[in-house]
Design a protein around this motif. Structure first.
Motif, PDB file in Angstrom:
ATOM      1  N   CYS A  19      20.330   1.081  51.993  1.00  0.00           N
ATOM      2  CA  CYS A  19      20.995   2.150  52.724  1.00  0.00           C
ATOM      3  C   CYS A  19      20.821   3.483  52.024  1.00  0.00           C
ATOM      4  CB  CYS A  19      22.482   1.848  52.867  1.00  0.00           C
ATOM      5  SG  CYS A  19      22.830   0.472  53.960  1.00  0.00           S
ATOM      6  N   LEU A  22      17.399   5.709  52.763  1.00  0.00           N
ATOM      7  CA  LEU A  22      17.274   6.614  53.907  1.00  0.00           C
ATOM      8  C   LEU A  22      18.178   7.822  53.760  1.00  0.00           C
ATOM      9  CD1 LEU A  22      15.806   6.961  56.566  1.00  0.00           C
ATOM     10  CD2 LEU A  22      17.692   5.822  57.707  1.00  0.00           C
ATOM     11  N   THR A  23      19.360   7.621  53.197  1.00  0.00           N
ATOM     12  CA  THR A  23      20.275   8.743  53.007  1.00  0.00           C
ATOM     13  C   THR A  23      19.674   9.794  52.088  1.00  0.00           C
ATOM     14  OG1 THR A  23      22.171   7.281  53.268  1.00  0.00           O
ATOM     15  CG2 THR A  23      22.574   9.389  52.227  1.00  0.00           C
ATOM     16  N   TYR A  35      18.347  -0.487  66.372  1.00  0.00           N
ATOM     17  CA  TYR A  35      19.690  -0.130  65.907  1.00  0.00           C
ATOM     18  C   TYR A  35      20.737  -1.112  66.415  1.00  0.00           C
ATOM     19  CZ  TYR A  35      18.393   4.508  64.136  1.00  0.00           C
ATOM     20  OH  TYR A  35      17.859   5.539  63.410  1.00  0.00           O
ATOM     21  N   THR A  89      22.504   4.129  58.495  1.00  0.00           N
ATOM     22  CA  THR A  89      22.259   5.542  58.762  1.00  0.00           C
ATOM     23  C   THR A  89      23.582   6.294  58.853  1.00  0.00           C
ATOM     24  OG1 THR A  89      22.281   5.276  61.165  1.00  0.00           O
ATOM     25  CG2 THR A  89      20.177   4.917  60.035  1.00  0.00           C
ATOM     26  N   GLN A  97      11.103   9.163  60.907  1.00  0.00           N
ATOM     27  CA  GLN A  97      12.204   9.489  59.996  1.00  0.00           C
ATOM     28  C   GLN A  97      12.358  11.004  59.861  1.00  0.00           C
ATOM     29  OE1 GLN A  97      11.417   8.871  55.823  1.00  0.00           O
ATOM     30  NE2 GLN A  97      13.531   8.301  55.385  1.00  0.00           N
ATOM     31  N   ASP A 106      17.957  12.143  60.184  1.00  0.00           N
ATOM     32  CA  ASP A 106      19.338  11.659  60.144  1.00  0.00           C
ATOM     33  C   ASP A 106      20.116  12.272  58.986  1.00  0.00           C
ATOM     34  OD1 ASP A 106      21.228   9.354  58.802  1.00  0.00           O
ATOM     35  OD2 ASP A 106      21.287   9.247  60.992  1.00  0.00           O
TER      36      ASP A 106
END
Length: 221
Positions: free
Chosen positions: A8, A11-12, A70, A85, A172, A177
């Motif tokens: 996780c 992506l953050t 998702y 996300t 991406q 995001d």
């Protein structure tokens, strides 16, 4: 659960800092570029970038298919550990609307010198697990590009971590995001950018990283 949390974060962090863009003064005439030697993934990043730039409406269809991965805020890419996300499908749907409105901005020309500059950053920061636009030597994206040539007009850089498919990497950046202002997306569709350099490699913390640098013009050394 521990693996999920680690994934996780990838992506953050990939979308947590803004891209870098700066206007530059200089000649706006024709640039000299040398064809870079790129890996299949690096060639794929350029191909996907140019598909998105030259036909945003068609690329919106690719992003729409992304919605099927998702479940709530979790992104289940095929064969990968789920990614948590920040915005879930709302960011994806907003990106689709943007792509359907966006006009084509033209394909980018690959540059050997710019790709070497991107590769410098991957090799300098990836093995040490560093993130961000500045290298351990304090170099900015523009410092690194100037090692290999002269930047004309304007330049910028996007970086992503943790993905290993060119299509996912570009989506991406488009979805962006968790990024206020969608700075990575703005870089990707900046009409003043005409040239691109890319590099992909390993990252000690987030497994992979990819760097794309852009310029309005570039004269190779």
């Amino acid at each position: 659960m521990k693996k999920l949390l680690v994934k996780c974060l990838i992506l953050t962090i990939a979308a947590s800092w803004g891209c870098m863009v700066v206007p530059l003064t200089g000649n706006t005439g024709e640039s000299s570029v040398a064809k870079p030697s790129l890996s299949a993934i690096e060639k794929g990043i350029i191909e996907e970038t140019n598909l998105a730039r030259t036909n945003p409406g068609a690329y919106a269809v690719k992003i729409e298919k992304f919605l099927s991965y998702y479940k709530g805020s979790l992104l289940y890419l095929p064969g990968k550990i789920p990614i948590r996300t920040q915005e879930g499908t709302s960011a994806v749907r907003e990106a689709i609307r943007f792509m359907k409105r966006q006009k084509p901005v033209g394909a980018l020309i690959p540059s050997k010198g710019m790709s070497l500059a991107a590769r410098d950053h991957v090799r300098n920061t990836g093995p040490r697990g560093k993130i961000g636009h500045y290298g351990y030597d304090g170099s900015s994206p523009f410092d690194r590009m100037r090692r290999y040539g002269k930047i004309l007009v304007t330049a910028g850089e996007n970086i992503g971590y943790g993905l290993d498919e060119p299509e996912w990497m570009v989506i991406q950046l488009i979805v962006d995001d968790g990024v206020r202002g969608r700075g990575h997306r703005k870089n990707l569709f900046k009409s003043a950018f005409k040239y691109i350099g890319v590099a992909y490699g390993t990252h000690r913390v987030y497994r992979t990283m990819n760097v794309s640098v852009y310029a309005g013009g570039f004269i190779e050394k």
